[in-house]
Write an enzyme that holds these catalytic residues in place. Structure first.
Site, short mmCIF file in Angstrom:
data_model
loop_
_atom_site.label_atom_id
_atom_site.label_comp_id
_atom_site.label_asym_id
_atom_site.label_seq_id
_atom_site.Cartn_x
_atom_site.Cartn_y
_atom_site.Cartn_z
N VAL A 61 0.80 -1.23 0.00
CA VAL A 61 0.00 0.00 0.00
C VAL A 61 0.84 1.28 0.00
O VAL A 61 0.29 2.38 -0.15
CB VAL A 61 -1.04 0.03 1.16
CG1 VAL A 61 -2.18 -0.95 0.89
CG2 VAL A 61 -0.40 -0.22 2.50
N ASN A 87 -5.31 0.20 7.77
CA ASN A 87 -4.75 -0.46 8.96
C ASN A 87 -3.27 -0.83 8.81
O ASN A 87 -2.57 -0.92 9.80
CB ASN A 87 -5.59 -1.71 9.25
CG ASN A 87 -4.91 -2.63 10.25
OD1 ASN A 87 -5.00 -2.41 11.45
ND2 ASN A 87 -4.21 -3.66 9.76
N TYR A 152 7.68 6.49 13.64
CA TYR A 152 6.31 5.97 13.81
C TYR A 152 5.37 7.06 14.31
O TYR A 152 4.27 7.24 13.79
CB TYR A 152 6.38 4.79 14.79
CG TYR A 152 5.08 4.07 15.01
CD1 TYR A 152 4.62 3.13 14.10
CD2 TYR A 152 4.31 4.29 16.16
CE1 TYR A 152 3.43 2.44 14.31
CE2 TYR A 152 3.13 3.61 16.38
CZ TYR A 152 2.69 2.68 15.45
OH TYR A 152 1.51 2.00 15.67
N SER A 155 4.51 9.47 11.61
CA SER A 155 3.54 8.93 10.64
C SER A 155 2.13 8.92 11.23
O SER A 155 1.15 9.20 10.54
CB SER A 155 3.95 7.52 10.19
OG SER A 155 3.77 6.57 11.24
N LYS A 156 2.02 8.62 12.50
CA LYS A 156 0.69 8.51 13.12
C LYS A 156 0.09 9.89 13.41
O LYS A 156 -1.13 10.08 13.32
CB LYS A 156 0.76 7.66 14.40
CG LYS A 156 1.14 6.18 14.12
CD LYS A 156 0.15 5.51 13.21
CE LYS A 156 0.42 4.03 13.01
NZ LYS A 156 -0.57 3.38 12.13
N ILE A 185 -1.90 -2.82 22.21
CA ILE A 185 -2.79 -3.92 21.85
C ILE A 185 -1.95 -5.16 21.58
O ILE A 185 -0.90 -5.08 20.92
CB ILE A 185 -3.61 -3.57 20.57
CG1 ILE A 185 -4.25 -2.17 20.69
CG2 ILE A 185 -4.66 -4.64 20.29
CD1 ILE A 185 -5.20 -1.97 21.86
P1 NAD Z 1 0.76 -6.32 12.67
O1 NAD Z 1 2.21 -6.17 12.38
O2 NAD Z 1 0.30 -7.50 13.43
O3 NAD Z 1 -0.09 -6.25 11.31
C1 NAD Z 1 0.17 -5.28 10.34
C2 NAD Z 1 -0.14 -5.88 8.99
O4 NAD Z 1 0.15 -4.90 7.97
C3 NAD Z 1 0.72 -7.12 8.68
O5 NAD Z 1 -0.10 -8.18 8.24
C4 NAD Z 1 1.66 -6.63 7.59
O6 NAD Z 1 2.08 -7.63 6.68
C5 NAD Z 1 0.79 -5.57 6.90
N1 NAD Z 1 1.62 -4.65 6.12
C6 NAD Z 1 2.80 -4.11 6.48
N2 NAD Z 1 3.28 -3.35 5.48
C7 NAD Z 1 2.38 -3.41 4.46
C8 NAD Z 1 2.31 -2.83 3.18
N3 NAD Z 1 3.29 -2.04 2.73
N4 NAD Z 1 1.25 -3.13 2.39
C9 NAD Z 1 0.26 -3.94 2.83
N5 NAD Z 1 0.26 -4.51 4.06
C10 NAD Z 1 1.32 -4.25 4.87
O7 NAD Z 1 0.32 -4.97 13.39
P2 NAD Z 1 -0.96 -4.61 14.30
O8 NAD Z 1 -0.48 -4.52 15.69
O9 NAD Z 1 -2.10 -5.45 13.97
O10 NAD Z 1 -1.20 -3.10 13.81
C11 NAD Z 1 -2.23 -2.73 12.90
C12 NAD Z 1 -2.30 -1.21 12.86
O11 NAD Z 1 -2.62 -0.71 14.15
C13 NAD Z 1 -1.00 -0.54 12.45
O12 NAD Z 1 -1.27 0.60 11.66
C14 NAD Z 1 -0.40 -0.12 13.76
O13 NAD Z 1 0.48 0.97 13.64
C15 NAD Z 1 -1.66 0.25 14.53
N6 NAD Z 1 -1.47 0.23 15.98
C16 NAD Z 1 -1.15 -0.92 16.64
C17 NAD Z 1 -0.97 -0.88 18.03
C18 NAD Z 1 -0.64 -2.11 18.82
O14 NAD Z 1 -0.46 -1.98 20.04
N7 NAD Z 1 -0.57 -3.29 18.24
C19 NAD Z 1 -1.09 0.34 18.70
C20 NAD Z 1 -1.41 1.49 18.00
C21 NAD Z 1 -1.60 1.43 16.64
#
Ligand code: NAD
Length: 244
Positions: A61, A87, A152, A155-156, A185
């Protein structure tokens, strides 16, 4: 049937959102970097068990051309495009003094530019059809900063600004654009943190526990529902009371 595309949805929060939106009755377009990521997880089967349609679309993406191809393919295979959940995201943590330019650029491209790519493409369709819902995944790091995450958190924080701007640009066309800002999370992304980092985080959380991907999915489900038809340009923090 309305169609929802969730980026980065083979696992973690994206997979939980996809399953929840399937349970809500949306046909689901899953996206991730490659097919093997779907084969390693059982998300496609789980979604199909709910009775809705589910297709997988491999695309990076951060690449506009790949996003364009994917959006066209979603419309063609599933017959519509009503909900976009941005996401997909990565971390490449390190203190600023030691962070490389490459480490900075890749996080900005994957987390932030992807949101521009996808909102621009989805926005065009949604403006034309005079309806649509977009939810972007921000983070508490984008609201408050976090040592070791200058890339990070940049970006956020950008995603929050983009959410508000695009909400203003698309509001008159009946397109709602909101963001959620998760705290800590439990997913493969946070499994990478050290015990020390996790304990430090826990001290700051009022509810004294980490969140579950399903707890993000529930709020996204609300934001894309008719109940949230007058909610736009907002950032909902989902952090168990990390900050108040
Ligand atoms: P994760 O690493 O488990 O999943 C992220 C997914 O995005 C993976 O399947 C990965 O392959 C996919 N991805 C990465 N780069 C990509 C690209 N260029 N094109 C398409 N897909 C791509 O992460 P998560 O913890 O499930 O996080 C999901 C979202 O929530 C993210 O944006 C993360 O920043 C945000 N977030 C997570 C947390 C947390 O505590 N886990 C906290 C705040 C925000």
């Amino acid at each position: 049937m309305a169609v929802a595309l969730i980026t980065g949805s083979s696992r973690g929060i994206g997979a939980a959102i996809a399953l929840r939106l399937a349970q809500d009755g949306f046909d689901i377009a899953l996206n991730d970097l490659n097919e093997s990521m779907f084969e390693d997880n059982d998300i496609v089967d789980k979604i199909k068990e709910t009775g809705v349609k589910c297709e997988t679309f491999c695309a990076d993406v951060s690449d506009y051309a790949q996003c364009e191809e994917m959006v066209n393919a979603v419309k063609e295979k599933l017959g519509g495009f009503d909900v976009l959940v941005n996401n997909a995201g990565i971390t490449k943590d390190g203190l600023m003094a030691r962070m490389s330019e490459e480490q900075y650029d890749v996080v900005i491209n994957v987390n932030q530019k992807s949101v521009f790519n996808m909102m621009k493409l989805a926005g065009k369709i949604m403006m034309k059809q005079r309806s649509g819902k977009i939810v972007n995944l921000a983070s508490v790091a984008g609201l408050y900063g976090n040592p070791g995450q200058v890339n990070y958190s940049a970006s956020k924080a950008a995603i929050i600004g983009m959410t508000k701007t695009v909400a203003k640009e698309l509001g008159s066309r009946n397109v709602n654009v909101n963001a959620v800002a998760p705290g800590f999370i439990k997913t493969p992304m946070t499994d990478k943190l050290t015990e020390e980092q996790r304990n430090a985080m826990l001290q700051m959380i009022a509810m004294k526990r980490y969140g579950l991907p399903e707890e993000i999915a529930g709020v996204v489900s609300f934001l894309v529902s008719d109940d949230a038809s007058y909610v736009t340009g907002q950032v909902i923090e989902i952090s168990g009371g990390l900050s108040m």
